[in-house]
Design a protein around this motif. Structure first.
Motif, mmCIF file in Angstrom:
data_model
loop_
_atom_site.group_PDB
_atom_site.id
_atom_site.type_symbol
_atom_site.label_atom_id
_atom_site.label_comp_id
_atom_site.label_asym_id
_atom_site.label_seq_id
_atom_site.Cartn_x
_atom_site.Cartn_y
_atom_site.Cartn_z
ATOM 1 N N GLU A 63 0.962 -1.406 -0.164
ATOM 2 C CA GLU A 63 0.196 0.325 -0.160
ATOM 3 C C GLU A 63 0.670 1.211 0.191
ATOM 4 O OE1 GLU A 63 -3.308 0.093 2.813
ATOM 5 O OE2 GLU A 63 -3.723 -1.814 2.141
ATOM 6 N N MET A 64 2.322 1.579 1.050
ATOM 7 C CA MET A 64 3.026 2.161 0.044
ATOM 8 C C MET A 64 3.571 2.663 -0.645
ATOM 9 S SD MET A 64 4.614 2.399 3.830
ATOM 10 C CE MET A 64 5.174 4.186 3.915
ATOM 11 N N GLY A 65 3.230 1.673 -1.856
ATOM 12 C CA GLY A 65 3.729 1.675 -3.397
ATOM 13 C C GLY A 65 5.486 0.925 -2.761
ATOM 14 N N PHE A 66 5.678 -0.133 -2.578
ATOM 15 C CA PHE A 66 6.731 -0.302 -2.814
ATOM 16 C C PHE A 66 6.613 -1.595 -4.013
ATOM 17 C CE2 PHE A 66 7.996 1.801 1.261
ATOM 18 C CZ PHE A 66 8.815 2.536 0.508
ATOM 19 N N PRO A 67 7.700 -2.132 -4.533
ATOM 20 C CA PRO A 67 7.543 -3.030 -5.375
ATOM 21 C C PRO A 67 7.257 -4.603 -4.518
ATOM 22 C CG PRO A 67 9.358 -2.604 -5.935
ATOM 23 C CD PRO A 67 8.725 -1.474 -4.595
ATOM 24 N N TYR A 68 6.742 -5.609 -4.924
ATOM 25 C CA TYR A 68 6.698 -7.206 -4.693
ATOM 26 C C TYR A 68 8.003 -7.791 -4.874
ATOM 27 C CZ TYR A 68 4.507 -11.452 -3.543
ATOM 28 O OH TYR A 68 4.718 -12.977 -2.892
ATOM 29 N N GLU A 69 8.173 -7.567 -5.990
ATOM 30 C CA GLU A 69 9.408 -7.712 -6.657
ATOM 31 C C GLU A 69 10.366 -7.968 -5.660
ATOM 32 O OE1 GLU A 69 7.105 -5.645 -8.950
ATOM 33 O OE2 GLU A 69 6.272 -8.325 -9.308
ATOM 34 N N GLN A 70 10.727 -7.028 -5.081
ATOM 35 C CA GLN A 70 11.511 -6.705 -4.738
ATOM 36 C C GLN A 70 12.017 -7.796 -3.011
ATOM 37 O OE1 GLN A 70 13.796 -3.748 -4.526
ATOM 38 N NE2 GLN A 70 15.362 -4.851 -3.595
ATOM 39 N N GLY A 71 10.661 -8.478 -2.393
ATOM 40 C CA GLY A 71 10.581 -9.262 -1.372
ATOM 41 C C GLY A 71 9.901 -10.410 -1.790
ATOM 42 N N LYS A 72 9.614 -10.564 -2.915
ATOM 43 C CA LYS A 72 9.121 -11.606 -3.619
ATOM 44 C C LYS A 72 9.313 -13.054 -2.923
ATOM 45 C CE LYS A 72 8.184 -14.009 -8.436
ATOM 46 N NZ LYS A 72 7.430 -15.064 -7.675
ATOM 47 N N THR A 73 10.533 -13.524 -2.199
ATOM 48 C CA THR A 73 11.471 -14.686 -2.146
ATOM 49 C C THR A 73 10.116 -14.963 -0.898
ATOM 50 O OG1 THR A 73 13.546 -14.128 -3.291
ATOM 51 C CG2 THR A 73 13.151 -16.149 -2.003
ATOM 52 N N VAL A 74 10.791 -14.414 0.293
ATOM 53 C CA VAL A 74 10.153 -14.299 1.050
ATOM 54 C C VAL A 74 9.286 -14.779 1.594
ATOM 55 C CG1 VAL A 74 9.881 -11.819 2.337
ATOM 56 C CG2 VAL A 74 10.592 -14.122 3.929
ATOM 57 N N PHE A 75 8.011 -13.356 0.451
ATOM 58 C CA PHE A 75 6.837 -12.900 0.514
ATOM 59 C C PHE A 75 6.038 -14.492 0.134
ATOM 60 C CE2 PHE A 75 7.357 -8.450 -0.723
ATOM 61 C CZ PHE A 75 7.499 -8.341 0.997
ATOM 62 N N ASP A 76 7.332 -14.976 -1.129
ATOM 63 C CA ASP A 76 5.779 -15.781 -2.095
ATOM 64 C C ASP A 76 6.391 -17.568 -0.910
ATOM 65 O OD1 ASP A 76 5.525 -14.567 -3.992
ATOM 66 O OD2 ASP A 76 7.272 -15.691 -5.193
ATOM 67 N N VAL A 77 7.137 -17.592 -0.092
ATOM 68 C CA VAL A 77 7.161 -18.928 0.807
ATOM 69 C C VAL A 77 5.996 -18.355 2.469
ATOM 70 C CG1 VAL A 77 8.662 -19.583 2.747
ATOM 71 C CG2 VAL A 77 9.483 -19.028 0.361
ATOM 72 N N ILE A 78 5.897 -17.385 2.365
ATOM 73 C CA ILE A 78 4.630 -17.161 3.555
ATOM 74 C C ILE A 78 2.979 -16.916 3.292
ATOM 75 C CG2 ILE A 78 3.343 -15.102 5.145
ATOM 76 C CD1 ILE A 78 6.633 -13.520 4.911
ATOM 77 N N LEU A 79 3.062 -16.500 1.614
ATOM 78 C CA LEU A 79 1.535 -17.324 1.084
ATOM 79 C C LEU A 79 1.639 -18.341 0.844
ATOM 80 C CD1 LEU A 79 1.743 -13.933 -1.773
ATOM 81 C CD2 LEU A 79 -0.282 -14.360 0.556
ATOM 82 N N LYS A 80 2.489 -18.830 0.737
ATOM 83 C CA LYS A 80 2.619 -20.671 0.644
ATOM 84 C C LYS A 80 2.413 -21.405 2.213
ATOM 85 C CE LYS A 80 4.992 -24.444 -2.066
ATOM 86 N NZ LYS A 80 5.810 -25.322 -2.036
ATOM 87 N N GLU A 81 2.486 -20.808 3.157
ATOM 88 C CA GLU A 81 3.176 -21.461 3.516
ATOM 89 C C GLU A 81 1.112 -21.220 4.253
ATOM 90 O OE1 GLU A 81 4.830 -23.441 6.121
ATOM 91 O OE2 GLU A 81 6.301 -23.123 5.097
ATOM 92 N N LEU A 82 0.424 -20.180 4.066
ATOM 93 C CA LEU A 82 -0.980 -19.968 4.579
ATOM 94 C C LEU A 82 -1.754 -20.289 3.796
ATOM 95 C CD1 LEU A 82 -0.280 -16.455 5.454
ATOM 96 C CD2 LEU A 82 -0.397 -18.344 7.076
ATOM 97 N N GLY A 83 -1.128 -20.969 1.986
ATOM 98 C CA GLY A 83 -1.532 -22.080 1.187
ATOM 99 C C GLY A 83 -2.272 -21.051 0.298
ATOM 100 N N THR A 84 -1.593 -19.633 0.483
ATOM 101 C CA THR A 84 -2.458 -18.226 -0.749
ATOM 102 C C THR A 84 -1.202 -18.990 -1.471
ATOM 103 O OG1 THR A 84 -3.515 -16.777 -1.164
ATOM 104 C CG2 THR A 84 -1.994 -16.594 0.505
ATOM 105 N N THR A 85 -1.857 -17.984 -2.960
ATOM 106 C CA THR A 85 -1.258 -16.911 -3.794
ATOM 107 C C THR A 85 -1.160 -15.423 -3.548
ATOM 108 O OG1 THR A 85 -2.534 -16.907 -5.311
ATOM 109 C CG2 THR A 85 -1.392 -19.387 -5.373
ATOM 110 N N ARG A 86 -0.402 -14.490 -3.951
ATOM 111 C CA ARG A 86 0.086 -13.763 -4.474
ATOM 112 C C ARG A 86 -1.174 -12.645 -5.053
ATOM 113 N NH1 ARG A 86 4.131 -9.934 -8.373
ATOM 114 N NH2 ARG A 86 2.983 -8.279 -7.527
ATOM 115 N N GLU A 87 -1.655 -13.809 -6.046
ATOM 116 C CA GLU A 87 -2.858 -13.103 -6.997
ATOM 117 C C GLU A 87 -4.475 -13.458 -6.202
ATOM 118 O OE1 GLU A 87 0.165 -14.039 -9.199
ATOM 119 O OE2 GLU A 87 -0.470 -15.882 -8.153
#
Length: 178
Positions: A63-87
């Motif tokens: 929401e602050m305008g920072f790019p997802y790609e910058q943290g993609k590695t850890v963000f994707d792992v967290i989303l996967k652990e929660l059973g969801t995706t970025r989309e």
């Protein structure tokens, strides 16, 4: 947890993380460190609350305008652990940064109303020109623009690592295409 309650948490996270700019620390790096640390806490304890809190931080980061790609590695792992995706969790149309071209028309579009008044410190054209000049010259600092009539407050943050513009009243963040 209700959506309204999450919104309050996200605003608090943005406020807290955004405050590091006053000590010339990177807001973006602060978010990355916080999310990584929350994931490490989860790995050590297997307490799902750490992942849920990390998701709130990721949402505030986006929401602050920072790019997802910058943290993609850890963000994707967290989303996967929660059973969801970025989309599913962060649809592009809701979390893409408001990127503004550094020209008069685009910069002016960030500022809502700025009526002419003898009480204004600067005319709107002067505000726009000042923002463009400071961003182009990467003049480090935190600069405030307040409309005397509407009392809207805007904040321009320029540091070595990042530049963003914050409409404080509306909670909207902008980054610049330079």
């Amino acid at each position: 947890m209700q959506i309204d309650e999450n919104s309050l948490y996200i605003e608090a996270i943005k406020l807290a993380a955004g405050s590091v700019q006053y000590k010339n620390w990177s807001v973006q790096d602060t978010f990355m460190d916080a999310v990584s640390q929350l994931y490490q806490y989860y790995q050590n304890s297997q307490n799902i609350k750490y992942l849920e809190t990390a998701i709130l931080h990721i949402q505030a980061y986006l929401e602050m305008g920072f790019p997802y790609e910058q943290g993609k590695t850890v963000f994707d792992v967290i989303l996967k652990e929660l059973g969801t995706t970025r989309e599913m969790k962060f649809p592009q149309k809701f979390y893409s940064a408001k990127r503004i071209k550094l020209n008069k028309l685009q910069v002016r579009s960030m500022i809502k109303k700025w009526p002419a008044s003898p009480h204004q410190n600067m005319k709107i054209d002067e505000v726009v020109a000042d923002i463009i000049k400071k961003v182009k010259q990467r003049e480090a600092g935190i600069f405030y623009y307040k409309c005397a009539v509407t009392e809207d407050l805007y904040e321009l943050v320029i540091s070595e690592k990042e530049i963003f513009f914050h409409d404080v009243r509306r909670g909207i963040f902008y980054t610049f295409v330079v």
